[in-house]
Design a protein around this motif. Structure first.
Motif, short mmCIF file in Angstrom:
data_model
loop_
_atom_site.label_atom_id
_atom_site.label_comp_id
_atom_site.label_asym_id
_atom_site.label_seq_id
_atom_site.Cartn_x
_atom_site.Cartn_y
_atom_site.Cartn_z
N ALA A 58 8.40 12.04 5.58
CA ALA A 58 8.43 11.67 3.52
C ALA A 58 7.52 11.53 3.06
N TYR A 59 6.25 11.28 3.03
CA TYR A 59 5.39 11.57 2.62
C TYR A 59 5.07 13.07 1.75
N GLN A 60 5.50 14.02 3.44
CA GLN A 60 5.19 15.82 2.75
C GLN A 60 6.00 15.86 2.32
N ARG A 61 7.30 15.50 2.22
CA ARG A 61 8.52 15.98 1.40
C ARG A 61 8.64 15.51 0.13
N LEU A 62 7.48 14.47 -0.16
CA LEU A 62 7.45 13.81 -1.08
C LEU A 62 6.41 15.05 -2.41
N GLY A 63 5.98 16.02 -1.48
CA GLY A 63 4.74 17.00 -2.28
C GLY A 63 3.10 16.37 -1.67
N GLY A 64 3.00 15.10 -0.91
CA GLY A 64 1.32 14.81 -0.54
C GLY A 64 1.55 14.68 -1.51
N GLY A 65 -0.35 14.95 -1.90
CA GLY A 65 -1.12 14.87 -2.92
C GLY A 65 -1.19 13.18 -2.86
N ARG A 66 -1.32 12.33 -4.55
CA ARG A 66 -1.55 10.73 -4.79
C ARG A 66 0.19 10.55 -5.24
N VAL A 67 -0.35 8.89 -4.32
CA VAL A 67 1.04 8.08 -4.66
C VAL A 67 0.13 6.61 -4.50
N SER A 68 1.43 5.83 -5.21
CA SER A 68 1.12 4.30 -5.53
C SER A 68 2.15 3.69 -3.21
N VAL A 69 1.18 2.75 -3.71
CA VAL A 69 2.24 2.07 -2.30
C VAL A 69 2.13 0.61 -2.73
N ARG A 70 3.30 0.29 -3.17
CA ARG A 70 3.94 -1.10 -3.76
C ARG A 70 4.53 -1.84 -2.43
N SER A 71 4.13 -3.22 -3.26
CA SER A 71 5.47 -3.95 -2.47
C SER A 71 6.37 -4.20 -2.87
N SER A 72 7.23 -4.68 -1.55
CA SER A 72 8.85 -5.30 -2.10
C SER A 72 9.52 -6.03 -1.43
N ALA A 73 9.12 -6.94 -1.38
CA ALA A 73 10.01 -7.86 -0.06
C ALA A 73 11.01 -8.75 -0.51
N GLY A 95 -3.40 10.90 1.09
CA GLY A 95 -3.67 12.05 2.09
C GLY A 95 -3.09 10.88 3.40
N PRO A 96 -2.17 11.26 4.46
CA PRO A 96 -1.31 10.18 5.26
C PRO A 96 -2.65 9.18 6.31
N ALA A 97 -3.95 9.15 6.12
CA ALA A 97 -4.42 8.58 6.45
C ALA A 97 -4.88 6.98 5.93
N SER A 98 -5.04 7.05 4.49
CA SER A 98 -4.86 6.02 3.44
C SER A 98 -4.31 5.56 3.48
N LEU A 99 -2.83 6.33 3.12
CA LEU A 99 -1.51 6.06 3.63
C LEU A 99 -0.92 4.48 4.31
N VAL A 100 -0.85 5.25 5.54
CA VAL A 100 -1.34 4.37 6.53
C VAL A 100 -1.54 3.34 6.87
N GLU A 101 -3.27 3.09 6.64
CA GLU A 101 -3.93 2.29 5.88
C GLU A 101 -2.93 1.01 4.88
N ALA A 102 -3.15 1.24 3.77
CA ALA A 102 -2.61 1.09 2.45
C ALA A 102 -1.06 0.78 2.35
N ILE A 103 0.02 1.02 3.45
CA ILE A 103 1.16 0.35 4.46
C ILE A 103 0.94 -1.23 4.72
N HIS A 104 -0.30 -1.13 5.75
CA HIS A 104 -0.94 -2.51 6.47
C HIS A 104 -1.72 -3.34 6.09
N LYS A 105 -1.64 -2.78 5.07
CA LYS A 105 -2.61 -3.63 3.54
C LYS A 105 -1.63 -4.64 3.22
N CYS A 106 -0.48 -3.93 3.05
CA CYS A 106 0.64 -4.46 2.05
C CYS A 106 1.33 -5.68 2.95
N TRP A 107 1.48 -4.92 3.61
CA TRP A 107 2.75 -5.90 5.15
C TRP A 107 1.88 -7.35 4.24
N ARG A 108 0.20 -7.13 5.15
CA ARG A 108 -0.95 -8.21 5.38
C ARG A 108 -1.09 -8.86 4.02
#
Length: 813
Positions: A58-73, A95-108
């Protein structure tokens, strides 16, 4: 667990995608420009299984590059809880690795200390986390937009804060933004100070704000950004959760005065509480020849946010009355008084011709009431002991004559009794006979101050009112103290057992007899916020009484026992009367004799000032019992969920349920949710405009010394002790010698006074229950201290001066 594009989301999916994503999806559907993105749903969070491949695709379909990762509780951006800043946001994720790490931080971040504390304060047990991923916008300017003024509450003003670069600097408070105030209806360019936004950009933001407010149906808190090409992007829209509810729309600007805090009541009243109050008033008006709208006998008493407000508009606009308003509003305290005085200069409240009431009604009511009232006052002054006996006898007679229907009565018969007969005993000669001694006592309590001006200080006069006998609330408190004395031989049981468990053991007959049954027989009709029939009485739930008894059992110094303190206050009063008598007679012999006579008479009658309300309580208690039995019937018919749901209906709605089988369950659920939200509200406007403006917010605050909070004198004296901040008396704990800090107090709070060293309240009046009872116990009190329960924390050492009306936070370093 497949990620969902934001453009495919709407508000019906909030349980799956959380509040932020649902809001973004709605904005896109409304045609607003929102950065493209997708949402990882709560399913992944609940299973703790991050579908990395699907997210990266989904990130690649968005075009990759810089994104924001935000909570939606799922408990985020709700109508009554914004959760602003409680969960984490990560910007410039690349980048994919940074995106995955940010999602885990959001969850925490859902379980961070601040988020857990916020949910607890909002009454939310738990939440789940979705995550929003969006393309980053490089803003030239960004900020926040409120479609209503969050400070004053005004719904016709829009607030914009803007700064160069990212808007997070505004949210974090690390920059001083350019601040703009716009009128909703002004279509010409605003005359505003120079800043990072021009007139055209402000117009575009205003239009966007109005569109989103219309779409979502409520004032909105909007995050926005304008990129280097001048394109406006909307990043978030959520309800402004702090606004006090609007008054009814009457088509013109009106001014409302909060009525409840005079009675020490800031909590919201139930719909049935308001309805019964108006029904009882209608009976009184009819009994005394006052004609009005039978459907609403008190049209100027308006429930707003569950609180009782008085529509003051026509009195402010009356030429003769507006001149006297300031003096008459002194009992409301300086903040409310100042707010109303401020509105006298507003052209919307310019004087008009005509009276705010029917003169014929005043004539009829005066003719009906005045003769017995005047006679009662005169006879009370002449023979105070006999008048007091008559007053107590009248209360017992009204209680005896309040006879509910038999057990075999139908729901319809019970409802008819509540509407037509429950308050009938109060409307008779007994209440009129009661009012003479009551009014005589009030006059006697205030008259000496004028005669002793220049001779006696306010503190002297407060001492004269101390230890006042014959006050039903004081008598109640002292009787509860005697119950606690009986409990001393079982001290450990009452100290170590939670109040709720003590209630269960009391009901089962497993507690030692300490006199609780006798206390409840006499005072079981009382409660906090007792004028509201929707509030459980102490005879239904005596848990607050058991909690107070535990407080009393912690009093170890005999000199601090409440009965001794009260007796000492009475001795001090008698001594002060002698002192003032000698002092005044030397300087003003005639005036001194009159003042002394009035002060001595005051000791016999002024304590009756609370007996009038006390006389109403049996009718309210009996009405509550009958309404709950009607509630049982409606539950059995599938028209309500629980018996006390009936307290969230009006009498007319209860009638449609009883007679027409109308199902009100949806109405009740909505009103219960509103009531729960309002119970959490910590501040209530004392004066309110029909556009939602808190008038006090328009008046510049008076300058104050560092560490000193200024309020109003409530009861003379000084005290230093650790603060105990209490917002609800139920189950409250207070150590002997601590100073009680509360939003307000009514008779349901006063048992706590017996062990406190002083009292501080955010609202009130010198004639309200709290300061009156404080004076009678010789406890200093400071009232009308704005935001006291937030400025002061439990355990802080404070010094209060009840004569100067100040609270000083003591530096213990």
């Amino acid at each position: 667990m497949k990620p969902i594009r934001l453009s495919e989301i709407d508000s019906s999916m909030i349980d799956l995608v959380g509040g932020k994503a649902a809001g973004l999806g709605e904005m896109i559907k409304a045609g607003e420009r929102v950065p493209d993105g997708f949402c990882l749903t709560v399913e992944a969070y609940l299973s703790r299984d991050l579908p990395e491949k699907e997210v990266i695709d989904a990130y690649q379909r968005l075009g990759g590059g810089r994104v924001s990762v935000r909570s939606s509780a799922t408990a985020e951006d709700l109508p009554d809880a914004s959760f602003a800043g409680q969960q984490d946001t990560f910007l410039d994720i690349d980048g994919p690795a940074s995106l995955v790490e940010a999602i885990h931080k959001c969850w925490r971040s859902l379980h961070s200390d601040r988020a857990v504390a916020y949910r607890a304060a909002a009454g939310i047990d738990d939440a789940a986390m979705a995550v929003v991923i969006q393309r980053m916008i490089d803003p030239a300017t960004a900020g926040v937009l409120f479609t209503a003024n969050p400070i004053t509450g005004c719904r016709t003003e829009m607030i914009i804060d803007a700064a160069r670069g990212l808007g997070t600097a505004i949210v974090d408070g690390t920059v001083v933004p350019d601040h703009y105030v716009l009128d909703h209806h002004a279509r010409t360019g605003p005359h505003l100070p120079e800043g990072c936004l021009g007139t055209l950009e402000l117009e575009r933001l205003r239009d966007a704000g109005l569109r989103l407010q219309r779409h979502f149906g409520s004032p909105q808190d909007i995050e926005w950004a304008i990129d280097s090409d001048g394109v406006l992007w909307l990043l978030q829209s959520r309800p402004i959760t702090t606004l006090f509810p609007l008054p009814p729309d009457t088509g013109e600007t009106r001014l409302y005065l909060e009525f409840g805090h005079i009675q020490g009541m800031l909590r919201p009243c139930t719909p049935m509480g308001v309805s019964l109050l108006k029904a009882g008033s209608a009976l009184w008006f009819r009994a005394h020849g006052v004609r009005g709208d039978a459907r609403d006998p008190l049209p100027r008493l308006v429930p707003i946010g569950g609180r009782l407000y008085f529509d003051l508009t026509d009195f402010v606009r009356n030429k003769a009355m507006r001149k006297r308003l300031s003096t008459s509003l002194q009992v409301y305290g300086p903040r409310v008084q100042g707010a109303v005085e401020h509105m006298l200069t507003d052209p919307r409240f310019a004087p008009r011709r005509g009276f705010p009431f029917r003169l014929s009604n005043i004539v009829r009511a005066t003719a009906s009431v005045a003769p017995s009232m005047v006679s009662g006052i005169v006879s009370s002054l002449a023979r105070p002991d006999a008048a007091r006996v008559r007053a107590y006898r009248a209360v017992e007679e009204m209680r005896r004559l309040t006879v509910p229907p038999s057990d075999s009565a139908t729901a319809a018969e019970r409802l008819r009794w509540v509407v037509e007969d429950s308050h009938r005993a109060i409307m008779g000669h007994g209440m009129l006979g009661l009012m003479g001694p009551l009014m005589a006592g009030i006059l006697l309590g205030t008259a000496p101050s004028g005669l002793l001006r220049g001779v006696a200080s306010d503190e002297d006069l407060d001492i004269v009112l101390g230890g006042m006998p014959h006050n039903v609330t004081t008598e109640m408190d002292l009787l509860l103290w005697s119950v606690a004395v009986n409990a001393r031989q079982h001290r450990e049981v009452f100290l170590s057992t939670p109040p709720g468990e003590l209630v269960a053991r009391y009901r089962a007959g497993e507690l030692p007899d300490i006199g609780m049954a006798g206390f409840l027989d006499r005072y079981g009709m009382r409660a906090a916020a007792e004028i509201d029939v929707g509030m459980p009485r102490w005879d239904e739930d005596p848990a607050p009484l058991f909690a107070t008894i535990a407080n009393y059992l912690r009093v170890e110094d005999p000199a601090q026992s409440p009965d001794r303190r009260f007796h000492q206050a009475a001795q001090n009063a008698e001594a002060m009367i002698e002192t003032l008598s000698r002092r005044t007679r030397r300087r003003r012999p005639i005036r001194g004799r009159i003042a002394t006579f009035l002060m001595r008479r005051s000791r016999k009658l002024t304590g009756l000032r609370e007996i009038g309300k006390f006389a109403w309580l049996p009718a309210i208690q009996a009405s509550r019992r009958e309404l709950l039995r009607i509630g049982d019937d409606l539950v059995s018919r599938g028209l309500l969920e629980t018996r006390d749901d009936i307290m969230f209906l009006t009498l007319d709605e209860a009638r449609t349920a009883v007679h027409d089988a109308t199902d009100h369950r949806r109405t009740v659920a909505a009103r219960r949710a509103d009531h729960r939200r309002e119970l959490r509200r910590s501040t209530v406007p004392g004066a309110l405009l029909s556009d939602g403006t808190d008038v006090e917010a328009l008046v510049p605050p008076a300058p104050a010394e560092d560490g000193t909070l200024t309020g109003m004198a409530g009861a003379a004296g000084q005290a230093t002790g650790k603060a105990r901040v209490i917002r609800d008396p139920a189950g409250a704990y207070i150590e002997p010698g601590e100073i009680l800090v509360a939003p307000t107090t009514d008779p349901g709070w006063t048992p706590l006074f017996l062990t406190t060293a002083g009292l501080v309240t955010e609202t009130g009046s010198p004639v309200a229950h709290g300061p009156t009872v404080a004076r009678e116990y010789g406890i200093p009190a400071v009232i009308c201290v704005r935001n006291a329960t937030h400025e002061i924390t439990t355990g802080q050492l404070i010094t209060i001066d009840g004569t100067a009306g100040t609270v000083r936070i003591v530096d213990e370093d």
